[in-house]
Scaffold this motif. Structure first.
Motif, mmCIF file in Angstrom:
data_model
loop_
_atom_site.group_PDB
_atom_site.id
_atom_site.type_symbol
_atom_site.label_atom_id
_atom_site.label_comp_id
_atom_site.label_asym_id
_atom_site.label_seq_id
_atom_site.Cartn_x
_atom_site.Cartn_y
_atom_site.Cartn_z
ATOM 1 N N UNK A 38 53.420 57.682 47.783
ATOM 2 C CA UNK A 38 54.645 57.514 48.587
ATOM 3 C C UNK A 38 54.413 57.965 50.027
ATOM 4 N N UNK A 39 53.554 58.968 50.217
ATOM 5 C CA UNK A 39 53.168 59.369 51.568
ATOM 6 C C UNK A 39 52.386 58.243 52.236
ATOM 7 N N UNK A 40 51.493 57.613 51.485
ATOM 8 C CA UNK A 40 50.741 56.483 52.022
ATOM 9 C C UNK A 40 51.658 55.318 52.370
ATOM 10 N N UNK A 41 52.742 55.157 51.639
ATOM 11 C CA UNK A 41 53.690 54.086 51.954
ATOM 12 C C UNK A 41 54.308 54.293 53.339
ATOM 13 N N UNK A 42 54.527 55.551 53.716
ATOM 14 C CA UNK A 42 55.042 55.830 55.063
ATOM 15 C C UNK A 42 54.037 55.380 56.117
ATOM 16 N N UNK A 43 52.758 55.626 55.838
ATOM 17 C CA UNK A 43 51.710 55.167 56.750
ATOM 18 C C UNK A 43 51.695 53.645 56.830
ATOM 19 N N UNK A 44 51.837 52.980 55.712
ATOM 20 C CA UNK A 44 51.846 51.519 55.687
ATOM 21 C C UNK A 44 52.995 50.960 56.512
ATOM 22 N N UNK A 45 54.162 51.575 56.361
ATOM 23 C CA UNK A 45 55.336 51.086 57.090
ATOM 24 C C UNK A 45 55.149 51.230 58.596
ATOM 25 N N UNK A 46 54.482 52.304 59.015
ATOM 26 C CA UNK A 46 54.313 52.548 60.448
ATOM 27 C C UNK A 46 53.159 51.750 61.046
ATOM 28 N N UNK A 47 52.125 51.471 60.230
ATOM 29 C CA UNK A 47 50.912 50.853 60.775
ATOM 30 C C UNK A 47 50.736 49.388 60.416
#
Length: 449
Positions: A38-47
């Motif tokens: 879920x932390x990686x999903x935040x990265x995906x959304x931003x990048x």
């Protein structure tokens, strides 16, 4: 399982648009995996960069096989720091670049190493940043239930001698002082190595500890022998066959003994144990157990709780009370691409740490976190300790793989046959003698201020 995971890594390496997708390999599985993804999903959304996380408990083996086949993940999260030195020496790990490596706020999270070659282990060139610490665990602590421990002393022990006396009082009451669980597949025995490292650090001090982790202090040295004997003497105070039983007990299960059994009349029952020497990651297990206990109990008795006290030094070595052992999970980059660099920058950021705390219900800590970031008194106290005194990395995490494995196995043998200590130390020294200096790390303890 390793073959299946590597097949996934291979797909990432052969993708038509590798810049659009990253493969991340780590040791987190189950609940921890869900939190991290879920932390990686935040990265995906931003990048806009897709990530595929693959978790495996024996991440070192999976990673090594992937590298040998020319199919490493883009980023790997490693629980053993010494793996970094091996990959740096082989030229298989990409140094970190970008503005985040010069950010003062990120500096405590960066692991800097020099490449080593030759039997004398001389470095080639200067040190470069090769990894980012994304999770830090406080090790030099003992957990307990305040209400229970108060029955055997007015306050938590402040010296090793006071802790031995408290252990004796618990044993005299026909109860088990220490929660001991050595089973932790695939690397059983490390809870015992934590004990010996902690005793060595607080009894013999910083210089001896660093000499040992750098491979310069023989296993047959008086300081090392004293650490084993001190631990053995403490355990012999315990009632029953706690030490031998620990060989077959998982460390998470052992820690449950701090609390009543899961039955209505449990509040008046004897506890399975009263003291648990374990890292801060055990908070998750305690919380889970207490929640289950609350749902199965109708008693009006006060709910059990937990907190910790720092591992105490001997009364003659109180200056060592500020020394603390920690372990780190670190992220390292094995494919030097722009997306991978962006992910490493994100993992080093405050934004990522905020996301991890939110996803883990505040049981995630790092070199960035401070006591002000937490509301719960226990997690606030852990964060405060991470900014107190001098932090020394877990010794086993710094040892070459062959040395660490031999250490873990020796702990298991010692618990069953303490009279074999001389033989065990001689065998450990023989392993040390066969290792090249290139395999040892030179990381030093770090003052927090």
């Amino acid at each position: 399982m390793a073959t299946a995971l590597l097949a996934g890594v291979a797909l990432s390496g052969c993708a038509a648009e590798p810049a659009a997708e990253l493969t991340v390999l780590g040791s987190w599985t189950d609940e921890e995996e869900a939190e991290f993804t879920r932390v990686l999903h935040d990265f995906e959304a931003a990048s806009g960069i897709r990530t595929r996380y693959q978790g495996h408990r024996d991440v070192s083996q999976v990673l090594q096989v992937g590298i040998e086949r020319g199919r490493p993940p883009d980023v790997a999260i490693l629980p053993r720091l010494n793996d970094l030195q091996r990959y740096v020496n082989a030229g298989q790990l990409a140094p970190l670049k970008g503005t985040f490596t010069t950010d003062p706020a990120a500096a405590p999270q960066l692991i800097k190493l020099a490449r080593k070659v030759g039997p004398d282990g001389n470095p080639v060139g200067g040190e470069l940043a090769y990894a980012v610490t994304i999770a830090t665990h406080l090790k030099s602590v003992v957990w307990y239930d305040p209400a229970e421990l108060a029955k055997f002393g007015e306050h938590p022990p402040r010296t090793w001698e006071e802790m031995v006396s408290q252990t004796q009082r618990i044993a005299d009451g026909q109860q088990v002082p220490w929660c001991l669980g050595m089973s932790a597949p695939p690397v059983s025995g490390w809870p015992g190595t934590d004990w010996i490292e902690d005793i060595l650090l607080h009894d013999s001090g910083l210089v001896a500890y660093e000499r040992w982790t750098h491979g310069d202090l023989p296993w047959t040295a008086p300081e090392i022998r004293a650490a084993w004997e001190t631990w053995g003497a403490l355990l012999r105070v315990s009632a029953g066959e706690t030490a031998r039983a620990s060989l077959y007990t998982k460390f998470q299960v052992a820690g449950k003994g701090l609390f009543p059994r899961e039955e209505p009349a449990a509040s008046s029952a004897k506890r399975g144990c009263h003291l648990d020497h374990q890292g801060s990651f055990v908070i998750r297990d305690y919380r889970r157990h207490l929640a289950k206990l609350a749902s199965s109990t109708s008693t009006a008795s006060p709910a059990p709780s937990f907190t910790f006290f720092p591992t105490p030094p001997p009364a003659t070595k109180t200056d060592n009370s500020s020394l603390q052992e920690v372990s780190d999970d670190v992220a390292a980059m094995f494919r030097d691409t722009e997306p991978a660099r962006k992910l490493m920058s994100y993992l080093a950021s405050e934004q990522a740490q905020v996301a991890r705390r939110a996803q883990t219900q505040d049981v995630a800590f790092s070199r960035r976190t401070t006591a002000a970031d937490y509301q719960d008194p226990v997690t606030k106290a852990v964060a405060a300790r991470l900014h107190t005194g001098t932090l020394c990395w877990d010794g086993s995490d710094l040892l070459p793989a062959a040395m660490a494995t031999a250490f873990e196995r020796a702990v298991l043998v010692y618990l069953e046959a303490p009279e074999r200590l001389d033989v065990l130390l001689t065998e450990l020294e023989a392993v040390r003698g066969k290792l090249s200096k290139t395999e040892w790390m030179d990381l030093q303890c770090v003052p927090t201020a």
